[in-house]
Design a protein around this motif. Structure first.
Motif, PDB file in Angstrom:
ATOM      1  N   THR A 168       0.797  -1.162   0.063  1.00 13.56           N
ATOM      2  CA  THR A 168      -0.078  -0.049  -0.048  1.00 13.56           C
ATOM      3  C   THR A 168       0.979   1.204   0.078  1.00 13.56           C
ATOM      4  OG1 THR A 168       0.008  -0.171   2.399  1.00 13.56           O
ATOM      5  CG2 THR A 168      -1.985  -1.146   1.092  1.00 13.56           C
ATOM      6  N   ASN A 169       1.877   1.525   0.714  1.00 18.95           N
ATOM      7  CA  ASN A 169       2.834   2.390   0.641  1.00 18.95           C
ATOM      8  C   ASN A 169       3.770   2.427  -0.599  1.00 18.95           C
ATOM      9  OD1 ASN A 169       4.774   4.390   1.321  1.00 18.95           O
ATOM     10  ND2 ASN A 169       5.179   3.753   3.363  1.00 18.95           N
ATOM     11  N   LEU A 171       6.330   3.843  -1.362  1.00 15.36           N
ATOM     12  CA  LEU A 171       7.882   3.863  -0.722  1.00 15.36           C
ATOM     13  C   LEU A 171       8.127   2.429  -0.380  1.00 15.36           C
ATOM     14  CD1 LEU A 171       8.375   7.429   0.808  1.00 15.36           C
ATOM     15  CD2 LEU A 171       8.990   6.757  -1.363  1.00 15.36           C
ATOM     16  N   LYS A 172       7.218   1.511  -0.189  1.00 13.53           N
ATOM     17  CA  LYS A 172       7.715   0.190   0.327  1.00 13.53           C
ATOM     18  C   LYS A 172       7.883  -0.627  -0.733  1.00 13.53           C
ATOM     19  CE  LYS A 172       7.967   1.028   4.628  1.00 13.53           C
ATOM     20  NZ  LYS A 172       9.253   1.023   5.550  1.00 13.53           N
ATOM     21  N   ARG A 173       7.365   0.043  -2.250  1.00 17.20           N
ATOM     22  CA  ARG A 173       7.482  -0.868  -3.345  1.00 17.20           C
ATOM     23  C   ARG A 173       8.967  -1.290  -3.854  1.00 17.20           C
ATOM     24  NH1 ARG A 173       4.186   1.498  -7.565  1.00 17.20           N
ATOM     25  NH2 ARG A 173       4.678  -0.585  -8.836  1.00 17.20           N
ATOM     26  N   ILE A 468       7.604  10.594  -5.582  1.00 20.68           N
ATOM     27  CA  ILE A 468       6.313  10.453  -5.338  1.00 20.68           C
ATOM     28  C   ILE A 468       5.317  11.185  -6.441  1.00 20.68           C
ATOM     29  CG2 ILE A 468       4.294  11.303  -3.595  1.00 20.68           C
ATOM     30  CD1 ILE A 468       5.825   9.029  -2.499  1.00 20.68           C
TER      31      ILE A 468
END
Length: 732
Positions: A168-169, A171-173, A468
């Protein structure tokens, strides 16, 4: 027509580009479909069948089939056969033809020696230029301080992301591990692979044991004494190394709440307390790591995991980076292999390099190697507010003072990585804030350009990327186009050489050209005789070592270097000596090359020598190449002369013993080394001997060969050698 190793893949690609089946091609070629299938699988077919298949592809609309047919008929005599898809293939074909003419020309003995010498030197330069363009492999290295978002930017720019549906985040991808800095344990390479996989090049046994020794020393001191001296200097290993070593030894810290209070339990400290000595503690840690069992170097994706391939790569990379896979060693580099990686960027074989973040000393040996590599484009990454950043500034300064020339087009660019709101916080000349990110970027770019210009750096592209909110396509295209500009510069150089050679050979019968070239050679000889010697040494090669050590940010970096006799990846004294020798040599030879440039300009301005204009230009290019080789060799000379003496010097025991003796550790270490350098002056003399020998071999000798018939032929590739016998070793 003779098939070559490229035929199967080229035929398959031509067919795929038309979107037709093997049967359609076979029917048009009046062959059985199995013949087309066998060809694409790599089986050897007869030349007639291959020609029929290519004719069929041409008839069916392939724009490249006839070109490939001609390519297969071509015999390469002097240049290594390039890929059919090489963007500069036409240039290389021209170079091969010119080199064939050169061979014929040099086989005829009646030509005057000055012309022959210039043709020979042109030939050598043309072979070098062709070699650069023949290969398609290139690197893009991202360099920056820890914590600026370099790894995150790489992941978003090049689509190294797990599916959005699994995380979902955003930046965690990222496939690359990211965090607040100090996350990745080593340099990471992303390249095309046959399938999804991860491979490692392990640390050497010596370096692995040294890392363990550092960890054990820090832990031992923390439980046996106060690890912090009065100046607040703390011995430590990097947090990513500490984490990996603890995982490998199963000594992870944990939180204990059994007593109702939140306590941190450190099994490594407990193990140290149970040992009688640091040596015993170190032996038990090594035993727990099961190093002999860590033999696996490659891991490949298996669809049976039911994970998305990128999700699998992310997890495996993270586990290796943290030392969590029991049979995988601690890596020196990690390669992430992705099928078809770089396919959308053209036919270049692209490798991305996420360098280890700079924490302290920026002029590291690994980073300098990337800056010097002609096949590597560099992207300097920085935060937005401090762009271009301290690391960029330090490396640009080092390049100006140490390297022979400035940037080639495409060699380097700056990538500033803004956080949300930073761009619009920029203010214009009247104090108004930017109305959009685009305006903020424009204002920041003007600031960066002004700062770089003031420091003597021009024409360095500046890019901005907010992971982002900004689209990566344009930035990715600009980054990859750095390589295109590098190759275009190489192609222009190759064409200039071809033109100069052809001009000489086509007009050699003209008496005026012969006389002009002979006169240029005569005047060049006079110049070299009057200006043969390199100026005297201006600064000691180790002069910057002490100032660097005293100014190092973290005392623990210097502490680690003293434990390795000065050769630590984060602070390499031997490398600094080599850089110092090259910096001095650059300063000493700049005036000489300016004099040569002025001399060549005077020749160009002489109307009587107008027929030799191209020859004069090529002398200038030859001298520039000699300067680069000279400075590179001087750097290696400085390193090789001092490497073994420093490794064996007892001064490092004195330096390491200074830890824990109160404030001033860095000053005391610098003092010990300064006294050692002043005492062991014989090595300084050996460096100077090497500098003098290199100057004669790599600058004077090649030019003298163009100027005098009796000048000896140097041995080596292209007739000139870049090998200098180091005086220190020759004496042994």
């Amino acid at each position: 027509m003779s098939p070559n190793h490229q035929t199967p893949s080229v035929v398959a690609r031509l067919r795929a580009e038309l979107g037709i089946t093997q049967k359609v091609v076979a029917d048009e070629a009046k062959l059985d479909q199995s013949r087309v299938s066998r060809l694409e699988k790599g089986e050897v077919l007869g030349g007639t069948e291959i020609e029929s298949i290519l004719d069929a592809l041409a008839t069916l609309g392939s724009p490249h089939a006839n070109d490939f047919k001609a390519f297969l008929k071509r015999e390469w005599q002097h240049v290594e056969p390039p890929s059919f898809w090489n963007p500069q293939r036409g240039y290389l074909e021209q170079a091969d033809e010119v080199l064939d003419n050169v061979a014929l020309f040099l086989s005829e003995t009646e030509h005057p020696w000055p012309v022959r010498r210039h043709i020979e030197r042109h030939r050598d330069l043309l072979l070098s230029a062709s070699s650069f363009l023949t290969r398609l492999n290139h690197n893009i290295a991202f360099i920056g301080n820890i914590g600026v978002g370099k790894s995150t930017a790489i992941s978003f720019l090049f689509d190294l992301l797990v599916p959005a549906t699994t995380v979902t985040n955003p930046l965690k991808r990222t496939v690359l591990e990211t965090g607040a800095g100090g996350t990745t344990i080593c340099e990471v390479h992303i390249k095309k692979g046959p399938e999804f996989g991860v491979s490692v090049v392990p640390l050497s046994d010596v370096e692995m044991r040294q890392r363990i020794s550092d960890f054990c020393n820090v832990t031992w001191n923390s439980v046996s004494s106060d690890a912090q001296d009065p100046a607040g200097e703390i011995a430590r290993v990097s947090k990513e190394m500490d984490r990996a070593l603890r995982n490998m030894a199963q000594l992870n810290r944990r939180t204990d709440t059994a007593t109702g209070k939140k306590l941190t339990v450190d099994p490594a400290a407990d193990l140290a307390r149970s040992c009688e000595s640091e040596a015993e503690f170190r032996a038990r840690v090594i035993e727990r790591m099961l190093l002999p069992e860590r033999t696996r170097r490659e891991l490949w994706y298996n669809s049976a995991t039911h994970k998305h391939p990128m999700e699998w790569v992310k997890e495996v990379f993270s586990a290796i980076n943290k030392g969590q896979i029991g049979d995988v060693p601690l890596p020196e580099t990690i390669d992430l292999l992705v099928p078809n990686f770089g396919k959308s960027f053209g036919d270049l074989e692209l490798t991305l390099i996420d360098t280890k973040g700079v924490e302290d000393h920026a002029v590291r040996e690994d980073l300098e190697a990337r800056l010097k590599d002609p096949r590597t484009a560099v992207v300097f990454c920085s935060g937005f507010n401090d762009a271009p950043g301290p690391t960029t500034g330090a490396l640009l300064k080092h390049m100006r003072e140490t390297f022979a020339e400035g940037f080639d087009p495409g060699k380097a660019a700056i990538l500033a990585l803004p956080l949300s709101g930073q761009a619009t916080a920029m203010k214009n000349d009247v104090g108004d804030e930017a109305e959009s990110d685009t305006e903020g970027y424009e204002l920041k770019e003007a600031q960066i350009t002004e700062k770089l210009t003031a420091e003597g750096v021009k024409a360095l592209p500046v890019m901005f990327f907010n992971v982002i909110s900004d689209e990566p396509v344009v930035i990715r295209k600009n980054v990859v186009e750095q390589l295109t500009r590098m190759r275009e510069r190489g192609a222009d150089h190759l064409l200039d050489l071809c033109a100069a050679i052809e001009d000489l050979m086509e007009n050699i019968e003209q008496q005026a050209i012969q006389l002009a070239i002979e006169e240029v050679s005569k005047r060049l000889s006079t110049f070299l005789k009057a200006n043969r010697l390199l100026s005297a040494r201006e600064r000691l090669p180790y002069v910057d070592v002490m100032s660097t050590l005293r100014g190092i940010r973290y005392a623990s970096t210097l502490w680690a270097a003293t434990r390795r006799n000065g050769e630590y990846s984060g602070l390499n004294v031997v490398h600094m000596i080599g850089s110092g020798a090259a910096r001095d040599a650059r300063s000493r030879c700049d005036g000489w090359f300016k004099s040569l440039d002025a001399f060549l300009n005077s020749l160009k301005a002489d109307d009587d020598l107008a027929q030799a204009g191209r020859t004069i230009d090529q002398i200038r290019l030859s001298a520039a190449a000699s300067k680069t080789t000279f400075l590179d060799t001087v750097q290696q000379t400085g390193m090789e002369v001092y490497r073994e003496p420093l490794r064996q010097a007892p001064v490092w025991q004195l330096c390491a013993a200074e830890w824990g003796r109160g404030s001033g550790f860095k000053d005391r270490v610098a003092g010990h080394l300064e006294r050692w350098f002043e005492t062991e002056k014989q090595y300084l003399a050996r460096v100077e001997e090497g500098v003098t020998a290199s100057w004669e071999k790599q600058v004077i000798a090649p030019l003298m060969r163009l100027a005098e018939e009796s000048a000896p032929q140097e041995m080596g590739v292209g007739g000139y050698s870049n090998v200098v016998n180091f005086p220190a070793r020759a004496a042994e």
